[in-house]
Design an enzyme around this catalytic site. Structure first.
Site, PDB file in Angstrom:
ATOM      1  N   ASP A  58       0.878  -1.162   0.000  1.00 16.16           N
ATOM      2  CA  ASP A  58       0.000   0.000   0.000  1.00 16.16           C
ATOM      3  C   ASP A  58       0.930   1.231   0.000  1.00 16.16           C
ATOM      4  O   ASP A  58       2.125   1.101   0.298  1.00 16.16           O
ATOM      5  CB  ASP A  58      -0.853  -0.054   1.286  1.00 16.16           C
ATOM      6  CG  ASP A  58      -1.452   1.277   1.621  1.00 16.16           C
ATOM      7  OD1 ASP A  58      -2.158   1.824   0.767  1.00 16.16           O
ATOM      8  OD2 ASP A  58      -1.200   1.794   2.735  1.00 16.16           O
TER       9      ASP A  58
ATOM     10  N   ASP B  15       0.040   5.140   1.094  1.00 16.13           N
ATOM     11  CA  ASP B  15      -0.112   6.041   2.258  1.00 16.13           C
ATOM     12  C   ASP B  15      -0.049   5.284   3.583  1.00 16.13           C
ATOM     13  O   ASP B  15      -0.844   4.366   3.807  1.00 16.13           O
ATOM     14  CB  ASP B  15      -1.468   6.755   2.199  1.00 16.13           C
ATOM     15  CG  ASP B  15      -1.500   7.849   1.167  1.00 16.13           C
ATOM     16  OD1 ASP B  15      -0.585   8.680   1.173  1.00 16.13           O
ATOM     17  OD2 ASP B  15      -2.443   7.869   0.357  1.00 16.13           O
TER      18      ASP B  15
HETATM   19  O1  M1P Z   1      -4.520   5.666  -0.351  1.00 15.39           O
HETATM   20  C1  M1P Z   1      -5.478   5.930   0.593  1.00 15.39           C
HETATM   21  C2  M1P Z   1      -6.407   7.058   0.152  1.00 15.39           C
HETATM   22  O2  M1P Z   1      -5.638   8.222  -0.064  1.00 15.39           O
HETATM   23  C3  M1P Z   1      -6.387   9.356  -0.345  1.00 15.39           C
HETATM   24  O3  M1P Z   1      -7.242   9.618   0.751  1.00 15.39           O
HETATM   25  P1  M1P Z   1      -7.349  11.042   1.493  1.00 15.39           P
HETATM   26  O4  M1P Z   1      -7.133  12.102   0.472  1.00 15.39           O
HETATM   27  O5  M1P Z   1      -8.724  11.011   2.080  1.00 15.39           O
HETATM   28  O6  M1P Z   1      -6.288  11.046   2.565  1.00 15.39           O
HETATM   29  C4  M1P Z   1      -7.249   9.186  -1.568  1.00 15.39           C
HETATM   30  O7  M1P Z   1      -6.461   9.249  -2.722  1.00 15.39           O
HETATM   31  C5  M1P Z   1      -8.030   7.892  -1.518  1.00 15.39           C
HETATM   32  O8  M1P Z   1      -8.580   7.634  -2.789  1.00 15.39           O
HETATM   33  C6  M1P Z   1      -7.161   6.726  -1.126  1.00 15.39           C
HETATM   34  O9  M1P Z   1      -7.941   5.578  -0.957  1.00 15.39           O
END
Ligand code: M1P
Length: 252
Positions: A16, A18
């Protein structure tokens, strides 16, 4: 296209983005870059992100298509193997304009009615394999994101909105996933991160590892983390990812 140059070409490690390779919506560290470089000499590596490719380019760097063997954006709805794009489907092609219009009208009306301390811009982001809905708006700054996240935790804005969508569009076959800080993703049921696994089937890997920080039920890594085809690793930060990689693959 071959992985014969690797020490273990039958092992693939997927990540993953983030919270696993980078802090949420921020850039990859030098330490993570070096770790992945060493890992890539040993095994096949790839990422499976919920965001679209433009955000992964911002976070993982402009050479992302060269730095990973597999790049899966939007859960694999946009897919690359060794820099070459693989065939994929689109959300709008699947749902059709009529249903999509109904959904968007509902979302915009709903967002207009709720009370929020601040609003910015881009409340619906239209992507290839999904839409992303953000009550505060995707143009929020990092500080505004953090503030919204805390507000959302207290007032359950996204949770309530997802419940309303589920109730009103029960027959649309959609899944709603709160994967980040300020938004949620909407995509056809089944188009979660396990969607990406079909793109690696032809390689007949003996081990498919997956690292993710949202591996709990309801998180957007849950389905792929618990899938019988993968060996799941739940992490709580990029540093945790590095620690486990060093241990598992003897990278030091
Ligand atoms: O990768 C996790 C999520 O990252 C973003 O979420 P947010 O902007 O709410 O922090 C988005 O790109 C979301 O699509 C994605 O699932």
């Amino acid at each position: 296209m071959s992985f014969a140059n690797k020490e273990n070409p039958k092992i693939v490690v997927l990540f993953d983005v983030d919270g696993t390779l980078t802090p949420a919506r921020l850039e990859i560290s030098d330490e993570m870059r070096q770790t992945l470089k060493k890992l890539r000499e040993k095994v096949v590596i790839g990422f499976v992100g919920g965001s679209d490719l433009s955000k992964q380019v911002e976070q993982l760097g402009p050479n992302v298509l060269q730095d990973f063997d597999y790049c899966f954006s939007e859960n694999g709805l946009t897919a690359y193997k060794l820099g070459k794009e693989l065939a994929s489907q689109s959300f709008i092609g699947w749902i059709g304009n009529e249903k999509y219009n109904k959904l968007v009208k509902f979302i915009l009306k709903y967002l207009a009615e709720i009370d929020l301390p601040i609003r910015r811009g881009t409340f619906i982001e239209f992507r290839n394999g999904m839409i992303n809905v953000s009550p505060v708006g995707r143009n929020a700054s990092t500080q505004e994101r953090n503030e919204y996240e805390a507000y959302d935790k207290e007032h359950k804005i996204r949770e309530k909105m997802v419940s309303a969508l589920k109730e009103n569009f029960a027959d649309f076959g959609l899944t709603y996933s709160i994967g980040g800080q300020i938004s949620f993703d909407v995509f056809p049921t089944g188009w979660d991160k396990t969607y990406a696994l079909q793109h690696i089937e032809d390689e007949h890997f003996q081990e498919i590892h997956f690292f993710g920080d949202k591996s709990y039920k309801g998180g957007n890594d849950y389905e792929i983390y618990t899938d019988p085809r993968t060996i799941g690793h739940a992490v709580n930060s990029p540093e945790d990812t590095i620690r486990i990689l060093n241990e598992l693959f003897d990278l030091k």
